[in-house]
Design a protein around this motif. Sequence first.
Motif, PDB file in Angstrom:
ATOM      1  N   TYR A 177       9.265  -0.132  -2.690  1.00  0.00           N
ATOM      2  CA  TYR A 177       8.224   0.795  -3.128  1.00  0.00           C
ATOM      3  C   TYR A 177       8.683   1.721  -4.254  1.00  0.00           C
ATOM      4  O   TYR A 177       7.876   2.455  -4.811  1.00  0.00           O
ATOM      5  N   SER A 178       9.960   1.729  -4.576  1.00  0.00           N
ATOM      6  CA  SER A 178      10.493   2.663  -5.559  1.00  0.00           C
ATOM      7  C   SER A 178      10.567   2.013  -6.946  1.00  0.00           C
ATOM      8  O   SER A 178      10.037   0.927  -7.176  1.00  0.00           O
ATOM      9  N   GLN A 179      11.247   2.696  -7.867  1.00  0.00           N
ATOM     10  CA  GLN A 179      11.480   2.194  -9.223  1.00  0.00           C
ATOM     11  C   GLN A 179      12.982   2.128  -9.479  1.00  0.00           C
ATOM     12  O   GLN A 179      13.757   2.872  -8.869  1.00  0.00           O
ATOM     13  N   ILE A 180      13.393   1.252 -10.377  1.00  0.00           N
ATOM     14  CA  ILE A 180      14.799   1.142 -10.760  1.00  0.00           C
ATOM     15  C   ILE A 180      14.904   1.536 -12.222  1.00  0.00           C
ATOM     16  O   ILE A 180      14.438   0.810 -13.114  1.00  0.00           O
ATOM     17  N   SER A 181      15.480   2.684 -12.474  1.00  0.00           N
ATOM     18  CA  SER A 181      15.602   3.189 -13.845  1.00  0.00           C
ATOM     19  C   SER A 181      16.428   2.222 -14.696  1.00  0.00           C
ATOM     20  O   SER A 181      17.510   1.806 -14.302  1.00  0.00           O
ATOM     21  N   GLY A 182      15.881   1.860 -15.849  1.00  0.00           N
ATOM     22  CA  GLY A 182      16.596   0.990 -16.780  1.00  0.00           C
ATOM     23  C   GLY A 182      16.397  -0.494 -16.534  1.00  0.00           C
ATOM     24  O   GLY A 182      16.893  -1.319 -17.303  1.00  0.00           O
ATOM     25  N   ASP A 229       5.706  11.008   0.232  1.00  0.00           N
ATOM     26  CA  ASP A 229       5.397   9.627  -0.142  1.00  0.00           C
ATOM     27  C   ASP A 229       6.338   9.079  -1.209  1.00  0.00           C
ATOM     28  O   ASP A 229       5.958   8.220  -2.007  1.00  0.00           O
ATOM     29  N   ALA A 230       7.560   9.585  -1.264  1.00  0.00           N
ATOM     30  CA  ALA A 230       8.543   9.103  -2.226  1.00  0.00           C
ATOM     31  C   ALA A 230       9.757   8.542  -1.499  1.00  0.00           C
ATOM     32  O   ALA A 230      10.001   8.844  -0.335  1.00  0.00           O
ATOM     33  N   SER A 231      10.518   7.710  -2.198  1.00  0.00           N
ATOM     34  CA  SER A 231      11.721   7.125  -1.619  1.00  0.00           C
ATOM     35  C   SER A 231      12.797   8.193  -1.461  1.00  0.00           C
ATOM     36  O   SER A 231      12.885   9.137  -2.250  1.00  0.00           O
ATOM     37  N   MET A 232      13.630   8.046  -0.431  1.00  0.00           N
ATOM     38  CA  MET A 232      14.719   8.997  -0.240  1.00  0.00           C
ATOM     39  C   MET A 232      15.887   8.719  -1.189  1.00  0.00           C
ATOM     40  O   MET A 232      16.835   9.486  -1.249  1.00  0.00           O
ATOM     41  N   TYR A 233      15.787   7.598  -1.930  1.00  0.00           N
ATOM     42  CA  TYR A 233      16.848   7.244  -2.874  1.00  0.00           C
ATOM     43  C   TYR A 233      16.310   7.148  -4.295  1.00  0.00           C
ATOM     44  O   TYR A 233      15.129   6.862  -4.514  1.00  0.00           O
ATOM     45  N   GLU A 234      17.212   7.364  -5.245  1.00  0.00           N
ATOM     46  CA  GLU A 234      16.939   7.069  -6.648  1.00  0.00           C
ATOM     47  C   GLU A 234      17.807   5.880  -7.038  1.00  0.00           C
ATOM     48  O   GLU A 234      18.956   5.769  -6.601  1.00  0.00           O
ATOM     49  N   THR A 263       0.845  -1.197   0.000  1.00  0.00           N
ATOM     50  CA  THR A 263       0.000   0.000   0.000  1.00  0.00           C
ATOM     51  C   THR A 263       0.876   1.241   0.000  1.00  0.00           C
ATOM     52  O   THR A 263       1.682   1.448   0.908  1.00  0.00           O
ATOM     53  N   GLY A 264       0.747   2.046  -1.032  1.00  0.00           N
ATOM     54  CA  GLY A 264       1.424   3.324  -1.097  1.00  0.00           C
ATOM     55  C   GLY A 264       0.367   4.402  -0.922  1.00  0.00           C
ATOM     56  O   GLY A 264      -0.312   4.481   0.089  1.00  0.00           O
ATOM     57  N   VAL A 265       0.198   5.227  -1.940  1.00  0.00           N
ATOM     58  CA  VAL A 265      -0.905   6.182  -1.946  1.00  0.00           C
ATOM     59  C   VAL A 265      -2.226   5.416  -2.060  1.00  0.00           C
ATOM     60  O   VAL A 265      -3.252   5.812  -1.535  1.00  0.00           O
ATOM     61  N   ALA A 266      -2.145   4.243  -2.731  1.00  0.00           N
ATOM     62  CA  ALA A 266      -3.303   3.358  -2.898  1.00  0.00           C
ATOM     63  C   ALA A 266      -2.780   1.919  -2.927  1.00  0.00           C
ATOM     64  O   ALA A 266      -1.578   1.698  -3.062  1.00  0.00           O
ATOM     65  N   PRO A 267      -3.664   0.922  -2.782  1.00  0.00           N
ATOM     66  CA  PRO A 267      -3.220  -0.467  -2.889  1.00  0.00           C
ATOM     67  C   PRO A 267      -2.560  -0.732  -4.232  1.00  0.00           C
ATOM     68  O   PRO A 267      -3.036  -0.276  -5.268  1.00  0.00           O
ATOM     69  N   MET A 268      -1.449  -1.481  -4.223  1.00  0.00           N
ATOM     70  CA  MET A 268      -0.711  -1.766  -5.443  1.00  0.00           C
ATOM     71  C   MET A 268       0.125  -3.028  -5.229  1.00  0.00           C
ATOM     72  O   MET A 268      -0.040  -3.725  -4.229  1.00  0.00           O
TER      73      MET A 268
END
Length: 228
Positions: free
Chosen positions: A62-67, A91-96, A40-45
């Motif tokens: 909860y984040s994304q991995i570019s590429g 509501d975002a990750s502190m890392y990229e 669950t983030g902003v909504a269930p996922m």
Amino acid sequence: MIKSINSKVILTLVLMFGFSLASKAEVIKMIIKEDLASCTGVAPMTCMQVKYKNSKNWELFYSQISGFKYKPGYRYIILVDRTKRKNVPADASMYEYKLKRVVQKTKVKVKTNTAWDYVLKHKWKLIQMNGVTQTSSPVYMTFDGEKNRVAGKSGCNTFFGGYDKREDTLIFKQMAGTMMACSEELNKLEHQFLTLIGDKTFKFDVADQTLNLYQNNKLVLMFGTAAL
């Protein structure tokens, strides 16, 4: 001549600034599990499940991995550049994260979750018995899939026993319980419940987060999910 020098100075500063940003990126190894999990983030996922260098258990990512292109059914070992963000949105990750290299990609057979898997994960509270709604009922039960045991509360007493599960059939066996004195109301509830469930065979299904037990195509017992 002055323009040439200025251009070189600007280029040097840009390179130094770029190198400074790149130097902040930390290379880490991640293991990506072959199936997604509800989160669950902003909504269930659904989220990827990952392990890091010192992880013992899978963690939700909860984040994304570019590429990185994830495909269910494969377990990945990857190297990523992890960079700490300066201004972190709500509501975002502190890392990229940016993919550096896929070290390993292995095909893994993913277990398909069944209705019974769902039953095993939850505590089941009695909400209906012989067509009568049970308001604030103390009766509940849980199932141990490894030992094929069932246990719970039948009123003010606890009960326990074994079970066999065959496709959509559930057989209770060798049921027993404690024998503490109860109020007349709880005694009545307890007797009725234990009589219904004791060493009996039921058809079952799971629908709308309820566990339903049937005899002769008649709904006898209905349970709802409850916190463990």
